[in-house]
Design a protein around this motif. Structure first.
Motif, PDB file in Angstrom:
ATOM      1  N   ASP A 269      62.547 114.630  10.580  1.00  0.00           N
ATOM      2  CA  ASP A 269      62.327 115.143  10.280  1.00  0.00           C
ATOM      3  C   ASP A 269      63.066 116.380   8.562  1.00  0.00           C
ATOM      4  OD1 ASP A 269      59.550 117.564  10.482  1.00  0.00           O
ATOM      5  OD2 ASP A 269      61.763 117.292  11.718  1.00  0.00           O
TER       6      ASP A 269
ATOM      7  N   PHE B 290      56.156 112.572   7.718  1.00  0.00           N
ATOM      8  CA  PHE B 290      57.148 112.199   9.286  1.00  0.00           C
ATOM      9  C   PHE B 290      56.632 110.823   8.834  1.00  0.00           C
ATOM     10  CE2 PHE B 290      60.194 110.918  12.953  1.00  0.00           C
ATOM     11  CZ  PHE B 290      60.738 111.197  12.266  1.00  0.00           C
TER      12      PHE B 290
ATOM     13  N   GLN C 100      57.188 109.196   6.046  1.00  0.00           N
ATOM     14  CA  GLN C 100      58.289 108.236   5.634  1.00  0.00           C
ATOM     15  C   GLN C 100      59.425 107.727   6.261  1.00  0.00           C
ATOM     16  OE1 GLN C 100      60.500 112.015   6.324  1.00  0.00           O
ATOM     17  NE2 GLN C 100      62.887 111.651   6.024  1.00  0.00           N
TER      18      GLN C 100
END
Length: 472
Positions: free
Chosen positions: A324, A433, A436
């Motif tokens: 991340d 994260f 993502q």
């Protein structure tokens, strides 16, 4: 108080954002040649001899941990300390002359206290009793009491039939804190618990184990002024305790089956050590804990992998696919057993200070459940080495963070880590994260209220906890 599979074959991985360049790992300290030589000599011995050495060191006052036959700093320092007192070279390696002398020294102390490992028909357990000190014996309901003549040291055994109680209830009772009672250490595992503490005038050690025949345990309490003499006995009693001596060893359990909401593992019969040691001759000890997300992906704290360039999951190589932007989290791929896991529900708001939490740390086999208390961006809990990356849940089973890192040189007491404050990677960072990476969080089951027990809160997530070891 001293004394508680091969990787799944896959096609090309989906395109993910480019990972940030990884900072160079800090230089590891040079190996200690004397320590490594002592380790090699110790580990070359049969397990029975390794355990016997540690047992003798307990009685000589040089070792205060589990007699598991595994080598570590406490074993090394115990041997060195004993050698120094004997006026011989403190190499940490016991010579052919040292061994008989150490055995004789330990046996002399054991005999002086008439320490006898015996069956206790009232509870069904086997336990060691220093009969010279604990000369008074009397019956208890489903147990036995041994006590010193002045009443300052007491050892009680106890038992409960199947369905009579569970480890969660006993744990909640044993960890209750009052103005006159402080808990100094507590650990709750799938099939046993250990709690230690003190009152204004005394100390206590509590252990209970669960199996097919119910729950069996013991409590040892003593006057604080006797700490120097009795602490060694507490360790010896705990190491001798066998709650289910006649039960056949339970079959190997899968991680998802190691904890039920009630806390007991059905069929568990083999005695567990009072503080869980590494498993000799088995898989490597974890360097970190991972949370399986499904499709072979495992989430962990990046700091937990700083000194591990070649992570393994289930003994198979794992590939770092994403970090991340803050550098706090890492996503790995590898491990067949992680294929069907589901991400837990995420609680983005930070837990309130003092809120009861649950930490799930990986061990060599399975996972361990530890109680925790929320601090400011941290969790206060008795975690063990390898807990970096461990998921932290609230009592409803929602993920509130991951343990950011575990100390490189932890302060162990009786072979275990006392409750310590550990920084957390917050749930908000985790949620961003996972988004993502294209991973959707799970949903909270409606049957898990915020006040659920440790077992109930941990059970849905326990099977997703995986051990990350380090390849060479």
């Amino acid at each position: 108080m001293l004394l508680v599979p091969a990787a799944h074959a896959q096609g090309p991985a989906p395109a993910l954002p480019t990972a940030k360049p990884r900072p160079p790992a800090p230089a590891q300290p040079a190996a200690d040649p004397a320590y490594e030589a002592a380790r090699a000599a110790f580990e070359a011995l049969p397990e029975a001899q390794r355990r016997a050495i540690q047992d003798s060191l307990v009685w000589t006052g040089d070792y205060n941990a589990v007699t598991a036959g595994t080598f570590g700093r406490r074993t090394y320092e115990g041997i060195v300390g004993w050698q120094r007192r004997q006026g011989v070279e403190p190499t940490g390696i016991l010579t052919v002359r040292d061994r008989p002398a150490l055995d004789a020294a330990g046996e002399a102390v054991r005999k002086s206290l008439r320490f006898t490992v015996q069956a206790d028909p009232a509870s069904g357990a086997v336990i060691g009793v220093p009969e010279k000190l604990l000369a008074r014996k009397s019956p208890l309901p489903r147990g036995t009491r041994w006590q010193s003549t002045d009443g300052r040291v007491t050892l009680d055994t106890t038992s409960s039939p199947p369905g009579g109680t569970d480890l969660d209830a006993l744990f909640e009772r044993a960890t209750a804190v009052t103005p006159e009672r402080k808990v100094t250490y507590k650990v709750r595992k799938p099939d046993f618990l250990v709690v230690t503490g003190e009152t204004p005038t005394g100390r206590f050690y509590i252990r209970h184990a669960a199996g097919a025949d119910g729950i069996r345990g013991f409590t040892m309490s003593y006057d604080k002024t006797l700490t120097a003499e009795v602490d060694r006995l507490v360790i010896a009693v705990a190491n001798s305790f066998s709650p289910f001596p006649n039960a056949a060893p339970a079959p190997e359990a899968t991680p998802s089956a190691t904890l039920s909401p009630g806390g007991a593992r059905p069929g568990a019969g083999a005695p567990a050590p009072f503080a869980p040691p590494p498993l000799p001759g088995s898989v490597a000890r974890p360097v970190a804990t991972g949370l399986a997300l499904g499709n072979g992906r495992v989430l962990t704290a990046a700091a937990a992998l700083e000194t591990c360039p070649s992570p393994l999951i289930g003994g198979a190589p794992a590939r770092l696919t994403l970090r991340d932007p803050t550098g706090a989290l890492a996503l790995l791929e590898g491990g067949q057993h992680a294929q069907g896991a589901q991400p837990p529900a995420i609680r983005v708001e930070a837990p309130a200070s003092g809120e009861a939490l649950v930490v799930l740390g990986a061990e060599a086999k399975g996972a361990a459940v530890a109680p925790g208390t929320a601090g400011a961006g941290s969790v206060f809990a008795p975690l063990q080495p390898g807990a970096g990356g461990a998921p932290v849940l609230d009592r409803s089973g929602r993920l509130v963070g991951l343990v950011a890192r575990f100390p490189a040189t932890p302060r162990l007491i009786a072979g275990v880590m006392p409750p310590t404050s550990h920084a957390l990677v917050p749930a908000g960072t985790i949620a961003a994260f996972l988004a993502q990476a294209g991973v959707a969080p799970g949903e909270l089951a409606p049957a898990h209220p915020q006040g659920a027990s440790l077992g109930a809160a941990a059970a849905p997530v326990l099977g997703s906890v995986v051990a990350i070891s380090c390849g060479r």
